[in-house]
Design an enzyme around this catalytic site. Structure first.
Site, PDB file in Angstrom:
ATOM      1  N   GLU A 165       0.798  -1.221   0.000  1.00  0.00           N
ATOM      2  CA  GLU A 165       0.000   0.000   0.000  1.00  0.00           C
ATOM      3  C   GLU A 165       0.841   1.286   0.000  1.00  0.00           C
ATOM      4  OE1 GLU A 165      -3.028   0.003   2.992  1.00  0.00           O
ATOM      5  OE2 GLU A 165      -3.868  -1.908   2.358  1.00  0.00           O
ATOM      6  N   GLU A 371      -4.956  -8.693   1.377  1.00  0.00           N
ATOM      7  CA  GLU A 371      -5.598  -8.292   2.649  1.00  0.00           C
ATOM      8  C   GLU A 371      -7.075  -8.063   2.428  1.00  0.00           C
ATOM      9  OE1 GLU A 371      -4.020  -4.865   4.769  1.00  0.00           O
ATOM     10  OE2 GLU A 371      -1.970  -5.575   4.420  1.00  0.00           O
TER      11      GLU A 371
HETATM   12  C1  FCB Z   1      -4.266  -1.869   5.713  1.00  0.00           C
HETATM   13  C2  FCB Z   1      -2.861  -2.137   6.218  1.00  0.00           C
HETATM   14  C3  FCB Z   1      -2.794  -3.153   7.332  1.00  0.00           C
HETATM   15  C4  FCB Z   1      -3.923  -2.964   8.314  1.00  0.00           C
HETATM   16  C5  FCB Z   1      -5.250  -2.918   7.599  1.00  0.00           C
HETATM   17  C6  FCB Z   1      -6.441  -2.802   8.516  1.00  0.00           C
HETATM   18  O1  FCB Z   1      -4.310  -0.619   5.127  1.00  0.00           O
HETATM   19  O2  FCB Z   1      -2.064  -2.604   5.151  1.00  0.00           O
HETATM   20  O3  FCB Z   1      -1.538  -3.043   7.940  1.00  0.00           O
HETATM   21  O4  FCB Z   1      -3.720  -1.833   9.060  1.00  0.00           O
HETATM   22  O5  FCB Z   1      -5.252  -1.839   6.697  1.00  0.00           O
END
Ligand code: FCB
Length: 465
Positions: A165, A371
């Protein structure tokens, strides 16, 4: 059951990040990262929390891997802490590397495929002191660091991602200032975005120089963006700008070798073009083997924040500035969907939309959801943590992945965020995302009912062969 629809060989995993779990921030020669320093700033983190002891994973690693094996995880995505491996961004620290060597050994001994993220936001503070991501040199330091880590682990780790990210590193770190290093300088944020992209490209080159067969990519966070009123040209323009920053800023240079024209012109007043040197885009678009997709929520936006802000829904704890460079006046709206404990709207269809859109636009790159997850205010009752909301979230998002695959998208795996409750950046320890509950006082781990559900889903998918 949803999992029947996912193809054989689909990678079932869970993810974490070094600073969020490891603790031992001064252990074995580790230097400060920007997050250690940011946590010391009064008011930066809810509750004044720090990365120590986090969930003490640095010392409890073997037990934590045993828990992953108990759930039947096929793969574990973790990040390497740059300040352990090259403290202060300088010479290699073998003691820091040894921790990751042991972690990889432990994972392989349990038949869990290791997946490395090289950079999940913990820049050595010394490199920030030398200019941080707004300085071009940081990209070259990253390439050296990537080479070091690949050299140590490349023979045993099959999947590599350079950055997690970069949107957050650049825009939350240097524009809104809600993340480390806490700077609110839109021009620096734009410089940071370009240098993070350059770091990615140089990192891919460094890894492929060591092994042409290495599987390497990048993880980007995406969110579908729609205008609140599609008939209002100002709302449509607001959505276009947010979409550019959220969804196009990084993926277009990486996968198409050029900034999106709208992004280039939106960011022209902030000096984007000044940082682009001849040859940079060729480096940035060095071929990747996978795209990591992080997805949490959708965005509904309107222009004129000041008249329409009462239902403002974006999650920005204490930001002195806005992350939305060139679109600071845009309002984010809730549109009546169910929300997570953190107030994030739950929108599984958005994941299907996103994966099918990515497939259509950039087809040919295998995708992994690196994620996806939700925080809820979990409680221990009689030694157990019952979290039906998270089970529903997980089931609906896995279903959304299956729908995208049915529609032709090449999605090869899913990593729940997160394996454990952990340090949730500016939220401190106040948001629990884990499949495993962690008592932050005693460090006791309790598998939540969502963890059990996930274990069953993985086990039932195994039967399909
Ligand atoms: C993302 C991050 C991760 C965590 C989630 C909830 O943006 O990559 O580390 O904080 O959000």
């Amino acid at each position: 059951m949803v999992t029947r629809k996912l193809p054989p060989g689909f990678v079932w995993g869970a993810a974490t990040a070094s600073f969020q779990i490891e603790g031992s921030t001064a252990g074995d020669g580790r230097s400060d990262s920007i997050w250690d320093v940011f946590c010391r700033a009064p008011g930066a983190i809810i509750g004044g929390a720090t990365g120590d002891p986090a969930i003490d994973h640095y010392r409890r690693m073997a037990d934590d891997v045993a828990l992953m094996a108990k759930l039947g995880l096929r793969s574990y995505r973790f990040s390497v802490a740059w300040p352990r491996v090259r403290p202060d961004g300088g010479a290699v620290n073998e003691r820091g590397l040894d921790f990751y060597r042991r972690l990889v050994d432990e994972l392989l001994a349990h038949d869990i495929v290791p997946w490395v993220t090289l950079y999940h936001w913990d820049l050595p503070q010394a490199l920030e002191d030398a200019g941080g991501w707004p300085a071009r040199d940081t990209a070259y330091r990253f390439a050296e660091y990537a080479d070091t880590v690949y050299g140590a682990l490349g023979d045993r780790v099959p999947y590599w991602t350079t950055l997690n990210e970069p949107f957050c590193s650049a825009l939350l770190g240097y524009a809104s200032g809600e993340h480390a290093p806490g700077r609110s300088e839109p021009q620096a944020a734009v410089a940071a975005a370009h240098h993070l992209l350059l770091a990615h490209g140089l990192g891919v080159q460094a890894i492929h120089a060591r092994s042409a067969e290495a599987t390497v990519g990048i993880t980007l966070n995406f969110a579908p963006v729609v205008p609140l009123n599609p008939d209002d040209p100002d709302d449509v323009e607001a959505a276009r700008r947010i979409d550019g920053l959220q969804n196009l800023l990084f993926v277009e240079p990486v996968l198409r070798g050029a900034y999106a024209p709208g992004v280039l012109s939106d960011l022209a007043p902030y000096g984007l073009a000044d940082h682009i040197r001849d040859g940079d885009l060729a480096v940035i678009s060095a071929p990747v083997d996978l795209l990591g997709v992080n997805y949490y929520l959708g965005n509904t936006v309107s222009a004129r924040a000041q008249d329409r802000a009462p239902d403002l829904g974006i999650v920005t704890p204490n930001p002195p500035g806005s992350p939305w460079v060139g679109a600071e006046d845009v309002a984010f709206h809730k549109v009546g969907r169910l929300v997570t404990g953190q107030g994030w709207e739950i929108y599984p269809e958005g994941l299907t939309e996103l994966l099918t859109w990515l497939h259509k636009e950039y087809s040919g790159v295998p995708m992994y959801v690196t994620e996806n997850g939700a925080a809820f205010p979990d409680r221990v009752v009689d030694g157990q943590v019952h979290d039906p909301d998270r089970v529903a979230y997980l089931a609906s998002h896995l279903d959304a992945v299956a729908d995208a695959i049915d529609a032709g998208a090449d999605v090869r795996g899913y990593f729940y965020w997160s394996m454990f409750d952990n340090f949730e950046w500016a939220w401190g320890y106040g948001q629990r995302f884990g499949l495993v509950y962690v008592d932050f006082e005693t460090q006791q781990r309790i598998v939540k009912s969502s963890g059990q559900w996930y274990a069953e889903a993985i086990a039932s998918s195994a039967g399909q062969g």
